[in-house]
Design an enzyme around this catalytic site. Structure first.
Site, PDB file in Angstrom:
ATOM      1  N   ARG B 315      11.913  41.758 -18.648  1.00  0.00           N
ATOM      2  CA  ARG B 315      10.930  40.905 -19.315  1.00  0.00           C
ATOM      3  C   ARG B 315      10.318  41.601 -20.529  1.00  0.00           C
ATOM      4  O   ARG B 315       9.894  40.934 -21.477  1.00  0.00           O
ATOM      5  CB  ARG B 315       9.849  40.425 -18.343  1.00  0.00           C
ATOM      6  CG  ARG B 315       9.055  39.237 -18.870  1.00  0.00           C
ATOM      7  CD  ARG B 315       8.099  38.661 -17.847  1.00  0.00           C
ATOM      8  NE  ARG B 315       8.634  37.524 -17.105  1.00  0.00           N
ATOM      9  CZ  ARG B 315       8.547  36.248 -17.506  1.00  0.00           C
ATOM     10  NH1 ARG B 315       7.965  35.940 -18.647  1.00  0.00           N
ATOM     11  NH2 ARG B 315       9.048  35.275 -16.778  1.00  0.00           N
ATOM     12  N   GLU B 717      -0.590  34.458 -16.951  1.00  0.00           N
ATOM     13  CA  GLU B 717      -0.294  35.685 -17.684  1.00  0.00           C
ATOM     14  C   GLU B 717      -0.474  35.626 -19.201  1.00  0.00           C
ATOM     15  O   GLU B 717      -0.966  36.586 -19.799  1.00  0.00           O
ATOM     16  CB  GLU B 717       1.153  36.117 -17.377  1.00  0.00           C
ATOM     17  CG  GLU B 717       1.381  36.527 -15.948  1.00  0.00           C
ATOM     18  CD  GLU B 717       2.862  36.566 -15.584  1.00  0.00           C
ATOM     19  OE1 GLU B 717       3.484  35.491 -15.531  1.00  0.00           O
ATOM     20  OE2 GLU B 717       3.390  37.664 -15.379  1.00  0.00           O
TER      21      GLU B 717
END
Lengths: 493, 773
Positions: B315, B717
């Site tokens: 990621r 997030e």
């Protein structure tokens, strides 16, 4: 000698005879009283999740009203509640289940997310609301909440809630209506008597007078002397130390005194930061600002300047400025008194000039003259509620364009709080100009060989310590270029 | 304001009134079952060592000790790697691999007794050299996961062709989660060897699986329940497993309930944190600041085991582009094995680290070209056609970043402020101001495609009250109220009629972690499906009762209308029960469209992107490095918000948490590999005064073009990365001390020390230059 301690849990009288001398208020609440709204977040007085309110007769009002203060239950020992009322989050709702104004505001402004820190915030705000019912500035709220950490909200909703608590709508009568009754019960319990409680052969002693204190200290020279428990509390919760006996200074009236004469301020060893704040801030504004940033409100309500000195930490925030201001320390033993310049008390890391059975009684600070300025700096990673990487006290006396005297002391730069002899020499008698301060900065590298640790590198410590000398000069000479340390506005503790 | 009954409304957190009254029950607050034991987990005070001796006789003999549990007491598997790597022993066996690794557990009536007894263990180690940096791991090619490599175009050729070239390195620190509630688990043994575990976890199904695994029993013998956590932030995605397993092992061995709760220090020492990264970059660009080629080489300290480091490091690469098109690009990442606690999930999951690298690139180019960084950012935004393709070959279809940034530019009055900052810096010698406006684009979906599924269970009782359960967990983010809003909307009921219940593996099985911002996207859809099934059954029933078509049944608040009759919900339910209509339903959801081929570095790993931008203004003290964030302006895209109050809370909270990561939160390990910052006295998360005085936040007027739950977007997030603007503003202020002639190279966390040292570095460059002239 009394053999039991007495306090109110809400409105219920609690009397304990057999109790672990270092049992914390938090452990007692959660394990013995089964009040589990109060949380443990760190067990070191740094996160505020365990904040509770302690109410006691206010000495400033001849005991005619109750003073509420938020403290950290996690590092305060239960026996220090003698003669007090302990209020926890369970006490705030009204008998009909309606929310207290603080609770209402927190709900209305989305002040909780995970909720674990919330009871602590609520109790801190409840104490604030009781002591200062009016609207509050952002700076005041920041100060009041500096000891409560929230990891979810980013504080915005909590600040908005705090600003919204201006009225007393909501459940408060169940507390305020009973204040006279509480006050009467507490005053009746405040007998001034020395008491001792304990368990399994270990003892907590609370002398009610200086004579009793000195006698007990002489009888038990190995005793742990306890003042605000903001350090000793951690010996128990973090180091699992078993202390016996413990002698607590908190109920010795002679040590609680703060006396101002024409030329000095004498601070008793039992005076908390919060109690001393107004005096210090008036006489030494920058020391006041330093004091305001020391610990949190919970810590300042418990911790004492005497304890900050007596524990001999190289990173305590009080010694540097007190040394720079020319403070004298007073020590007492059963049949002996002695005094010394504060800097002489600190011999080496972990070693102070305090004998067995001897206690720190007070510190006297000469008032600043009209041509004297005391500059105080506290360098930390986080602005509020952080332990200093470097702490500085720089007192300069000017005669015309010359510096007639420089007294400079730093914390965090050596194994003890220590004066900067070479830098002082470089400045004393020198013209009040940047070049003189630059020379003192160079000399400072000879005064200290700081270490690297988790708070700062040696290089940064030295560099910033040097720059603080320059900063003192800049602040004295160029009011338009003041540096950041000042807060948005003057705020009180 | 919304015309909807329950969704789109700024409703309070379902537990708010309980939070403020201390009535919200966390696991350590539950009344202990009788004879409950408390467990202390003893850990190794070595980062790397052979375990020569572990003599626990004195521990066992100590007064008050009921049981000692070691590897030998584990009836099932002794390993709890959440990704099947077999690299995560419950207790260290032959080798200690990090300072803080569990060695054994002691159970007593109270944890203090257990802890004191644990100190009596006689332990002998043979010390081994601890590996603490990525360079050593790279030299040894010791990775916890195979490195990922994303390539598009020909980077070498692109760099060679570029008008201008520049190389550099950025390092960034990790972050402790500092959830206020530390790890805790309570295990209660049952009949037939069953085990019920209350665990503060974001991933009950995994705890269930792990407990079954170590006890050597099937998953159907283990039930894991969690009503709420006192914060998670990723730190309870896998890290809860150990303590739940230990509690269960003690419970199994003693046939008594057992609670394992960590104090703050042990929690911080024993559990994983956000990965720190080092990124080496090579850039090619033109004189106008347009990027031509980017080569980035990431390396992270993953700690001793894989944990989730594979997808986290991936990621980082997925977000190393942030909002920018890289014509020729190579992104490589090495997940390095080190002798530290295994780094783990933390809000953003590697994305923030990738984005920090991207914004450092922009900063470098802006300084090199003498351009305003905002100008450089805008020139490099993703566009259409070729310019919409990411380094992992996904075409971005929902790009709104130009609009978001334009709105922040306007809200913050960026260009006026830029002039003011310039003037301020010219007039002030000791203080400097900095300004930065940075964008965020964050990919939504688990990159492990299988995790993108969720289940829900809804019952309607005869009195018309509704019981809601789903696989998501509540850690403060407001998931439970959002999902309840969805069900209330579906059934046209007031929110109070929907009972929110604890997450338990006994009601909804095989759930995914509540992570990746996916909670409401996945569980909201699953709960909606369950509620819709019930609504459809009730509609059909009502239609049949009134000889109507289902389309003639209208759902109104608290009632239905059919052929001129209005029937209250409770009456409808009662009649349906009498007619033997099933009033319980499950719902299921899986995210469509996504796929990912890691080996090829190609696919569509994300269903959509969430966007945002923030402008931060800071002032630094050039004598001390201290600073203050003066103002922040944020516009953030949550699609059509399910609950604007909850979403705003996530954005504000995420921003401040991200700011902490990039400023004052500094993890320090010593040369022995011992963490020196393991409590709030040494590890400094933001406090109240750190919240900027002026903090303007707006939600973007938008709806998700994808068919997500009520067209909302995930919010957990993405906002954390808005705080990169604070770090960039600090860099801007540092650069101002040398008139923006050199990049500040201020590596996060930008502590006052780092700021002062960066200023010192620039002063040295300038002094050298002057001397040369």
């Amino acid at each position: 000698m009394r053999r039991r301690l007495r306090f109110l849990l809400g409105h219920e009288a609690i009397e304990l005879e057999t109790v672990d001398p270092t049992l914390t208020v938090l452990e007692w609440l959660r394990r013995h009283a089964h009040r589990r709204g109060t949380k443990e977040g760190c067990a070191e007085g740094d996160c505020g999740a365990c904040s509770v309110v302690v109410a006691e007769p206010d000495a400033n009002h001849d005991g005619r009203r109750l003073r509420y203060r938020a403290v950290n239950a996690c590092i305060q020992f239960i026996a220090t509640l003698d003669g007090c009322q302990l209020l926890t989050v369970e006490d705030l709702k009204g008998p009909d289940g309606s929310l207290h104004p603080v609770q209402r505001a927190m709900v209305d402004h989305h002040g909780s997310q995970c909720g674990f820190c919330t009871p602590g915030f609520v109790m801190t705000l409840a104490a604030l609301h009781h002591e200062e019912p009016g609207p509050k500035s952002r700076g005041r709220i920041d100060d009041a909440l500096a000891g409560n950490l929230c990891r979810c909200t980013g504080y915005g909703p909590i600040i908005r809630a705090a600003q919204a608590i201006t009225t007393t709508t909501g459940a408060t009568a169940h507390l305020t209506d009973r204040e006279p009754e509480v006050l009467a019960r507490l005053l009746a319990w405040r007998d001034g008597a020395t008491f001792a409680v304990g368990e399994a052969g270990r003892t907590f002693m609370s002398p009610g007078s200086l004579d009793d204190l000195l006698r007990l200290a002489a009888e038990h020279p190995q005793a742990t002397i306890l003042a605000g428990s903001t350090d000793v509390g951690l010996w128990v919760t973090k180091q699992q130390r078993v202390l016996d006996p413990v002698i607590w200074l908190g109920r010795v009236p002679e040590l609680a005194a703060i006396e101002e004469t024409d030329d000095a301020l004498r601070i008793g060893a039992g005076v908390t930061y919060a109690q001393a704040f107004a005096h210090i801030a008036r006489l030494w504004p920058q020391a006041g600002e330093l004091n305001r940033r020391l610990g949190s409100e919970q810590i300042r309500h418990a911790g004492t300047i005497g304890g900050n000195i007596a524990n001999g930490s190289p990173i305590g925030d009080s010694p540097p400025w007190l040394i720079a201001a020319g403070a004298t320390l007073h020590l007492a033993r059963a049949d002996e008194r002695r005094s010394m310049p504060l800097e002489d008390f600190f011999i080496a890391y972990g070693r102070q000039d305090r004998g067995l059975g001897e206690i720190v009684e007070a510190v006297t600070v000469p008032k600043p003259g009209p041509d004297t300025a005391l500059h105080c700096y506290k360098i930390t990673k986080r602005f509020d509620q952080d332990i200093s990487a470097v702490c500085a006290g720089i007192q300069l006396r000017r005669e015309g364009q010359r510096i007639s005297e420089a007294r400079i002391a730093y914390g965090g730069m050596a194994a003890t709080p220590k004066r900067a002899a070479r830098a002082e020499k470089a400045l004393t008698g020198a013209p009040f100009e940047e070049a003189s301060f630059r020379r003192a900065m160079a000399a400072l590298a000879e005064d200290y060989q700081p270490i690297s640790d988790m708070r700062a590198s040696a290089a940064y410590r030295l560099k910033v310590a040097q720059n603080l000398l320059l900063k003192a000069y800049v602040e004295s000479s160029d009011a338009t270029s003041l540096c950041l340390a000042g807060r948005r506005e003057p705020v009180r503790v | 304001m919304s015309d909807r009954l329950a969704v789109n409304r700024p409703l309070a957190h379902d537990s708010a009134a309980k939070h403020v009254a201390g009535e919200a029950v966390y696991i350590d607050d539950m009344p202990e079952p009788s004879r409950c034991l408390e467990v202390y987990v003893a850990w190794a005070d070595r980062a790397h060592a052979r375990l020569l001796k572990l003599d626990l006789d004195a521990v066992r003999r100590a007064s008050g000790v009921v049981a000692v549990v070691t590897t030998d007491d584990i009836p099932g598997h002794t390993d709890i790697s959440p990704v099947g790597r077999h690299d995560e022993p419950v207790f260290a066996a032959e080798t200690v691999q990090f300072w803080g690794q569990a060695l054994f557990a002691v159970a007593a009536c109270d944890v203090h007794t257990a802890r004191r007894a644990a100190g009596l263990a006689v332990i002998a180690y043979e010390d081994l050299e601890p590996r603490l940096d990525v360079d050593a791991a790279r030299a040894a090619e010791d990775y916890v996961w195979p490195p990922a490599h994303f390539v598009r175009g020909d980077t070498e050729a692109g760099l060679a062709r570029a008008t201008r070239r520049l190389d550099g390195r950025v390092t960034m620190g990790g972050q402790d989660h500092f959830y206020l509630e530390g790890h805790v688990a309570l295990a209660i043994p049952g009949e037939d060897g069953d085990m019920t575990v209350f665990s503060s976890t974001q991933h009950p199904s995994e705890v269930q699986h792990m407990v079954a695994h170590v006890l050597g029993i099937p998953s159907n013998s283990v039930t894991v329940e969690v009503r709420r956590m006192g914060g998670g932030f990723g730190g309870k995605e896998t890290q809860s497993n150990l303590f739940a397993c230990v509690a269960a092992l003690v419970a199994r061995k003693t046939s008594r309930p057992a609670k394992c709760r960590l104090d703050r220090d042990d929690d911080m020492i024993m559990t994983g944190k956000r990965h720190d990264f080092t990124v080496d970059y090579k850039l090619g660009f033109d004189d106008d600041g347009r990027i031509e080629a980017v080569d980035m080489h990431f390396a992270s300290r993953c700690g001793y085991s894989a944990d989730l480091s594979g997808p986290i490091n991936d990621r980082a690469l997925f977000h190393a582009d942030n909002c920018y098109f890289y014509p020729d690009v190579s992104l490589l990442c090495h997940p390095c094995r080190t002798n530290m606690a295994s780094a783990t999930a933390f809000r953003g999951f590697g994305g923030p680290q990738g984005m920090v690298a991207a914004e450092r690139v922009i900063e470098e180019i802006a300084i090199a070209c003498g351009l305003d960084p905002l100008e450089v950012r805008k020139r490099n935004f993703y566009g259409d056609g070729e310019r919409a393709i990411t380094p992992y070959h996904m075409t971005i279809e929902d790009n709104v970043i130009e609009r978001v940034v334009a709105e922040v530019e306007k809200d913050s009055d960026y260009w006026t402020k830029r002039d003011a900052v310039r003037r301020f810096n010219a007039e002030n010698r000791w203080q400097k101001k900095g300004l930065a406006l940075t964008p965020v684009k964050f990919g939504i979906s688990f990159t492990m495609t299988a995790y993108n599924q969720a289940g829900a269970l809804v019952h309607i009782y005869k009195d018309g009250s509704v019981h809601l359960n789903h696989g998501g967990t509540e850690m403060g983010q407001g998931l439970f109220v959002k999902v309840a809003q969805v069900v209330a909307e579906e059934l046209q009921l007031p929110l109070e009629r929907i009972k929110i219940t604890a997450t338990t593996t006994a009601k909804v099985p095989n759930t995914s972690a509540t992570a990746a911002s996916s909670g409401s996207d996945l569980n909201g859809m699953a709960a909606q499906a369950a509620a819709r099934t019930l609504r459809d059954r009730l509609t059909a029933f009502a239609a049949e009762q009134h000889q109507a078509e289902p389309s003639e049944v209208y759902w109104l608040p608290g009632r239905i209308a059919v052929k001129g009759n209005e029937i209250a919900f409770a009456d409808l339910v009662h009649d349906a029960y009498m007619a033997r209509i099933p009033l319980s339903a499950t719902g299921f959801y899986k995210t469509p469209e996504i796929h990912w081929d890691r080996a090829a570095g190609r696919g569509k790993p994300f269903y959509y992107f969430a966007y945002g931008a923030a402008c931060s203004e800071v002032t630094i003290d050039t004598l001390t490095g201290e600073y203050r964030v003066d103002r922040v302006d944020i516009v953030h895209d949550v699609g059509r918000s399910l609950n604007p109050a909850i979403d705003a809370g996530q954005i504000e909270g995420g921003f401040i948490q991200g700011m902490g990561w990039l400023t004052t939160e500094e993890l320090v390990w010593d040369e022995q590999g011992r963490l020196r910052t393991h409590a709030p006295s040494t590890y400094k998360i933001p406090t109240c005064a750190d919240r900027p005085e002026i903090f303007n936040l707006r939600l973007l007027e938008n709806e998700n073009p994808k068919a997500t739950i009520h067209r909302s977007k995930a919010v957990g997030e993405p906002p954390l990365m808005l705080a990169i603007s604070v770090w960039q503003a600090l860099s801007d202020a540092v650069a101002a001390t040398a008139d923006h002639q050199h990049p500040a190279r201020l590596d996060p966390p930008a502590t006052p020390e780092k700021v002062l040292m960066a200023i010192g570095r620039l002063a040295e460059i300038e002094a050298t230059k002057e001397a040369a002239e």
